[in-house]
Design an enzyme around this catalytic site. Structure first.
Site, short mmCIF file in Angstrom:
data_model
loop_
_atom_site.label_atom_id
_atom_site.label_comp_id
_atom_site.label_asym_id
_atom_site.label_seq_id
_atom_site.Cartn_x
_atom_site.Cartn_y
_atom_site.Cartn_z
N TRP A 1 0.83 -1.22 0.00
CA TRP A 1 0.00 0.00 0.00
C TRP A 1 0.86 1.26 0.00
O TRP A 1 0.37 2.35 -0.22
CB TRP A 1 -1.01 -0.01 1.15
CG TRP A 1 -0.42 0.17 2.54
CD1 TRP A 1 0.39 -0.70 3.19
CD2 TRP A 1 -0.61 1.27 3.44
NE1 TRP A 1 0.71 -0.22 4.43
CE2 TRP A 1 0.11 0.99 4.62
CE3 TRP A 1 -1.33 2.47 3.38
CZ2 TRP A 1 0.15 1.85 5.72
CZ3 TRP A 1 -1.29 3.32 4.49
CH2 TRP A 1 -0.55 3.01 5.64
N ASP A 2 2.15 1.09 0.23
CA ASP A 2 3.11 2.19 0.11
C ASP A 2 2.92 2.97 -1.18
O ASP A 2 3.06 4.19 -1.22
CB ASP A 2 4.55 1.64 0.09
CG ASP A 2 4.90 0.81 1.32
OD1 ASP A 2 3.99 0.28 1.95
OD2 ASP A 2 6.11 0.70 1.61
N GLU B 1 1.55 -1.69 13.01
CA GLU B 1 1.63 -3.16 13.05
C GLU B 1 2.08 -3.68 14.41
O GLU B 1 2.23 -4.89 14.60
CB GLU B 1 2.57 -3.65 11.94
CG GLU B 1 1.99 -3.43 10.54
CD GLU B 1 2.96 -3.74 9.42
OE1 GLU B 1 4.18 -3.56 9.63
OE2 GLU B 1 2.51 -4.14 8.34
N LYS C 1 4.23 2.01 15.84
CA LYS C 1 5.31 1.85 14.88
C LYS C 1 5.32 3.00 13.87
O LYS C 1 6.37 3.50 13.50
CB LYS C 1 5.13 0.51 14.16
CG LYS C 1 6.23 0.11 13.23
CD LYS C 1 5.86 -1.22 12.54
CE LYS C 1 6.90 -1.66 11.54
NZ LYS C 1 6.40 -2.74 10.68
N GLN C 2 4.17 3.34 13.39
CA GLN C 2 4.07 4.41 12.40
C GLN C 2 2.67 5.02 12.51
O GLN C 2 1.79 4.42 13.10
CB GLN C 2 4.31 3.89 11.00
CG GLN C 2 3.20 2.99 10.47
CD GLN C 2 3.51 2.45 9.08
OE1 GLN C 2 4.14 1.42 8.92
NE2 GLN C 2 3.05 3.16 8.07
#
Lengths: 768, 768
Positions: free
Chosen positions: A359-360, A490, A602-603
């Site tokens: 999906w990046d 994640e 994480k992000q």
């Protein structure tokens, strides 16, 4: 292993001094590519030290049999892997019968490597004293042609310093190569034919299982002090290798040169039975031009890329080097010429993450390509997903969904799911939302609606159907809930009501409904075709509406924030600042369960939603959420800092924005994660571009116009970038205190700067 | 593959007719064992059809390198595997030089296999016509001696029917065997020595990595029509095999017989350098006794087992056969002689689940062994965990716990964790509770407190410390919560506040505190030793207390039930009854994410807590919870029906209780899960025993006495069982309408029947 050996330079990546412990890192950092193929910066001559060999052909992959501990229903049978392709760069060099090998040389001095970003080539020079005490000077230059994208060219010069010697170049092709990352030590390539004539050689090989047929080829020209040598070489060939021997007596300080042209032709682009012919045609084009003319073309091609994509930064050479490195590597990886291709997380620089598309692409890469290329390139990225819609529907069916619901895979080469951790494969379904968002984003930016009736609407319908089935009605909450997902963070798995996923799911349904309405009214024949194909009814749409209108969003009254998931407030909410530094990075220090129950992110997760849907929320709301979530964020994903940088800039926190920017822009050059030897983080490089353009520049689309709120880090004197907006190119130059705008062509452009409308007349620098 | 070929019989498992498609199933069902070793019912003679060879030595395992898709921090390096040991049963049979092999015979008639449960032997007979048209009658009998538990014995008779023939027996040992379940095709055994003398042979081999040294041995005696033959055999040996040839001219209708004695001696029990000597000693004992006397001993040993452990059922031969099959297989697997051993889920009948010890032992098996053996056996099972306490502490440390917190592994051979799915390994931590509960249960049943000051208290402290650290304080709930666990229902992963886990965690802390108090007061010197060792302080205990007193338990006011986990009520609560039958079993039909977000329960979860802590709740509360949860339970674990059967009986729902009972008692015999060929479900067999004794019989401990509320399924005329309660043996005979009690020995026993105290005087049948 934090690196400090890359020498700051505005236009080049430069390494000086030979150090065998950093060979693999440099092989990653000096990677080259042309969108159709790419390779790590492996040496042409033999190297017996530790090395990670890699040469990759776009779209050619191997379906490596899945390896798991405990099989779960629904796991894919294979994980597609980018695979190391036959070696065409190899040139063994013998000096008086001793083979040149830097790892075994008595002495190596003046070693210098340069990746010239401006002109698109890689060079290397050194003086080596071999074990026979002979010293030679070596200078090489290599590039993968942007124009003739099946070809690469190498110039390899050897100059004996210590006296006259016999030098032999042995250029070769070799398909007896192996992959670092193989689950079951399978053979990946089957070589069917090795042929040569007096000057050219060809290896025909196809990948096992996927049957991609390729022909690897080479042809060489020899020179002494620039004078062409026309000897007939001795040849040698085996089942998987072919080489030519070009010996020469070379006097001290004379230079023996080989120009080697090589590369791949693939049956994705040529008739399977005509690959050798295609290779010969390609070689003829390249050899007729010669190394020097081909290099001139290369410089022009890169000048064209930079003309549109360059970002300049004044007053900070490391920042300048960093951003250009990112832009160059993105262009190595994907140029948008072929809708069958996409942007792998490591591009052509390594094998990790195997499959090509995450999906990046939609979440991070699309804005870069939209703004720095013509809009067909972005459309190609959308078309890639349209072409894989049937596979996304099959994927959803295999998980129990029906009626044309589509779940795009987490990782894919050809539309089939490759990933096999249940918490990701089956649960990190927010990816589906990014694919719909990219359609919205493309239209918002380009104003090209045609894609939606032609292709996009079918994708939107498949995705809306998925979300509609994926939720269930909670009697307890009297709302639709989404159980068992993994959000962008994640570090939480199998959570309930991830706000980001619920929010984008609702948005997808609303957006699909809105476009069904619009296509119905404005594109009647497309609508008829689509309805016949997907068989959608008013009853179904009204059922969608019910879900969208009654979606549950976890919210904390006390903190006045949406909750990342139902259980977030039960966590032990110690901020990252208060976490013992020895415990970080937690993904290396902590067991997985401990990470999962921690509050550490994480992000961007909730904040990813605020990034995509910024217009839906006030700046005060953004600030509340940023202040709530960022302190728990460990940024252990390369995709994390850029979104936070953009949001910090939006909140006027330029110091923080700059800190995040640094982390993203030189992530690989400074090897923050101590893993650059495995390859580069290509997709996050687009995030770096966004950090400047959307973060510092504050670029948005507002009222159908480009809008800016320019800011500049105090460390910089100025920066500039260009944006191709609806076929007009706007240059933005930001200095301390003022911003200049300039538009190419002959049409004026109305933009918004700090909330005020400004008209930019053509070829006229406007200062705000 | 539902089986109906097992012939109902009260005391035997019988198969008639040869069918090569059921060979592997029968190899499981007719397995034999003696606690120290066990084996599948593989044929002695060659069999070239599909077969699953297995002969296992208790406590001998191989640490197979872990295989995962994506490595997570904390995963164990290996998964211990029970491993197929060298073959000692093999006897090749040649008839006029043609090898007997049922798979290739022209005709096989009168095939019959019997596992005689009463006497503990396995027999087989058939008439086979070989490809040379010679017909022979074969009769075999085999057992693993209970008394000489390193030895097995085989009698193999061949009678030519169609005329005189030359018959050769070729008994052999073979260490060139392989495991079905190997992650990386490693070699498991290293054979170091193959030796033989005129009558005996020995293979010394050790397991790779674990270095268990073994000697496999054999000696044979030959007879024609019962008359011993004293020929010196020809021998043949290779690196991993040794065999003897015993040819004989056999007239029509004469019987040629071989008695083969074989087995294993292991350096767990003997000096590594003396294994051959030990084997010779063992062989001497067996051969001196001879097959017939050894068999007589075997019958006596089994008579002793049955004397205590038998359950009779009148009026239902299949039920009778089922319960005896379960009791027999439990005794094959574990006899309680060796505290280093434990009860593997598949015993000695297959390789699946590899490691030996699960929480099954404490939760399901302990009650059976407590009641049917002397109490040292149960104590051995507790001691096993005490001996592994250090490893449990190390295991917890590797996951970030400190201060002597102990987390017992999910699966283990030697105390080290073997399992490697994060959602189980790291999160199915309720297993720790069962280990503490077993200590409580042992004391409750035996009244032997000595184990606790000697050993148990240290275990309880380690476990309490784990729970104390594993929770965190939720500011939001103002309670201690436990995030990210997997409860007994493995169809939910990474859930928050699993009621069962929270409840048993609180109980463990309370129980540890209570015993610390008691040991402190009553066992001062033990207390001093323990405090010095574990370094516990009043401050720590008070911190434990705070956790126990403020533990969070999810509860639904509306349904008046404790919730399985925080998110349970958000699920789509469709009962199993309303689930399309084509969707079941869901673990075969649904992808894992779909199972996880469904309300379907694999095995008792909240109800497991109500089973363990029945006294803490009223019958009305049990009923509410049973009626809430059972309708969502799919019972896809072999451990599920027994608990539900016991609870249904307690609620007076005998029809339902009986249905559950049937499902558990003939699970393997009728191959409910279509996987019996992989081995038997040993640990759930103890649950079957509990279904009768605790379910129908209603046996409990109340006011320090045995208590019963006897009921009987309407399908049965009567049933009986015995219980060894604090060294008094009580026999319970339940008929329709009345129950009889009888106590052995010379001491009266006070029991409770349907709430009333009843005194049973010795050797006097009391009817209630």
């Amino acid at each position: 292993m934090n690196q400090d050996y890359i020498i700051p330079n505005e236009w080049s990546i430069i390494e000086e001094g030979y150090n065998d412990s950093r060979i693999k890192s440099s092989e990653s950092l000096f990677s080259i590519g042309n969108g159709a193929m790419g390779q790590r910066a492996n040496f042409e001559e033999k190297y017996s030290g530790e090395t990670f060999q890699g040469s990759y052909i776009a779209g050619v992959y191997y379906p490596d049999k899945t390896r798991v501990g405990w099989w779960k229903n629904g796991y894919p049978e294979y994980f597609a892997k980018v695979l190391n392709a036959p070696n065409w760069i190899g040139i063994n060099v013998f000096v008086n019968d001793i083979q040149l090998d830097l790892f075994t040389c008595k002495k190596v001095v003046d070693f210098r490597r340069e990746l010239n970003m401006k002109e698109g080539w890689l060079s290397r020079s050194f003086k080596a004293t071999l074990i026979n005490d002979i010293t030679v000077k070596v200078e090489t230059k290599r590039f993968l042609s942007i124009d003739l994208d099946e070809v690469g060219a190498i110039e390899y010069n050897v100059t004996p310093i210590s006296g006259d010697v016999e030098i032999t170049f042995q250029p070769y092709l070799d398909s007896g190569i192996h992959n670092e990352d193989s689950n079951w030590d399978d053979q990946f390539w089957n070589t069917t034919n090795v042929t040569e004539n007096s000057s050219q050689a060809f290896i025909e090989a196809h990948t096992m299982k996927t049957n991609f047929h390729t022909c690897t080829f080479m042809e060489s020209k020899l020179f002494i002090n620039g004078k062409e040598q026309n000897s007939i070489p001795k040849t040698e060939s085996s089942e998987t290798k072919v080489s030519f021997y070009y010996p020469a007596h070379v006097k001290a300080n004379e230079t023996y040169t080989i120009h080697k042209f090589g590369g791949y032709v693939v049956d994705r682009n040529h008739d399977t039975n005509q690959l050798v012919t295609a290779a010969k045609n390609t070689l003829k084009l390249a050899v007729d031009l010669g190394f020097s003319n081909l290099l001139d073309q290369q410089k022009q091609a890169w000048a064209n890329i930079w003309e549109m994509a360059d970002i300049t930064i004044d007053g900070d050479v490391k920042a300048q080097q960093g951003i250009r490195f990112n832009i160059m590597q993105l262009n190595h990886t994907y140029l948008g010429k072929d809708a069958r291709l996409n942007i792998g997380p490591k591009g052509f620089t390594g094998e990790k993450y195997g499959g090509s598309t995450y999906w990046d692409t939609e979440a991070y890469c699309l804005p870069f390509y939209m703004a720095t290329k013509n809009q067909e390139v972005a459309k190609s990225l959308l078309t890639y997903r349209y072409n894989q819609l049937d596979k996304a529907i099959e994927n959803a069916e295999s998980l129990g969904f029906t009626n044309g619901a589509a779940l795009y895979p987490m990782v894919t080469m050809n539309g089939e799911e490759c990933h096999n951790e249940w918490e990701i494969t089956f649960e990190e379904i927010h990816r589906n939302g990014a694919i719909a968002f990219a359609i919205f984003n493309y239209y918002r930016f380009t104003n090209d609606y045609s894609y939606i009736p032609e292709k996009g609407l079918e994708v939107l319908i498949g995705i809306a159907r998925f979300w509609h089935q994926r939720v269930n009605f909670s009697e307890d909450k009297q709302k639709y809930v989404m159980l068992g997902v993994t959000g962008p963070n994640e570090y939480e798995n199998n959570i309930n009501n991830n706000w980001y996923t619920n929010y984008i799911a609702k948005w997808c349904i609303d957006y699909a409904l809105e476009n069904i309405e619009k296509v119905k009214e404005e594109y009647a024949s497309d609508f008829k075709r689509i309805v016949e194909k997907v068989n959608i009814s008013e009853a179904e749409l009204s059922s969608w509406r019910k879900v969208a209108e009654n979606m549950y969003f976890p919210y904390s009254e006390k903190h006045e924030v949406f909750l990342q998931q139902d259980g977030f407030l039960d966590k032990d909410l110690v901020t990252v600042e208060n976490l013992d530094k020895s415990q970080r990075p937690i993904n290396q220090k902590w067991s997985w369960d401990r990470i999962l129950r921690s509050p550490y992110i994480k992000q961007a997760d909730v904040l990813q939603g605020f990034y995509f849907f910024e217009d839906h929320f006030s700046t005060e709301e953004l600030e509340k959420h940023f202040d709530f979530y960022e302190p728990f964020t460990v940024h252990e994903s390369s995709l994390s800092p850029c979104v936070h940088s953009i949001q910090a800039a939006k909140l006027g926190r330029m110091e923080q924005a700059y800190t995040f920017y640094l982390r993203t822009s030189r992530l690989d050059l400074d090897d923050y994660n101590k893993e650059v030897e495995e390859g580069l983080h290509i997709t996050s490089m687009a995030g770096t571009w966004m950090s400047i353009v959307e973060g510092f520049g504050g670029m948005r689309i507002q009222e159908d116009k480009l809008s800016f709120t320019p800011q500049i880090p105090s460390q910089w004197e100025g920066y500039s970038f260009k944006v191709n907006f609806r076929n007009q190119v706007l240059k933005v130059i930001v200095n301390q205190g003022k911003t200049h705008f300039e538009v190419d062509g002959n049409k004026e452009l109305q933009i918004i700067v700090n909330g005020e409308k400004v008209t930019i007349s053509p070829n006229n620098l406007v200062t705000v």
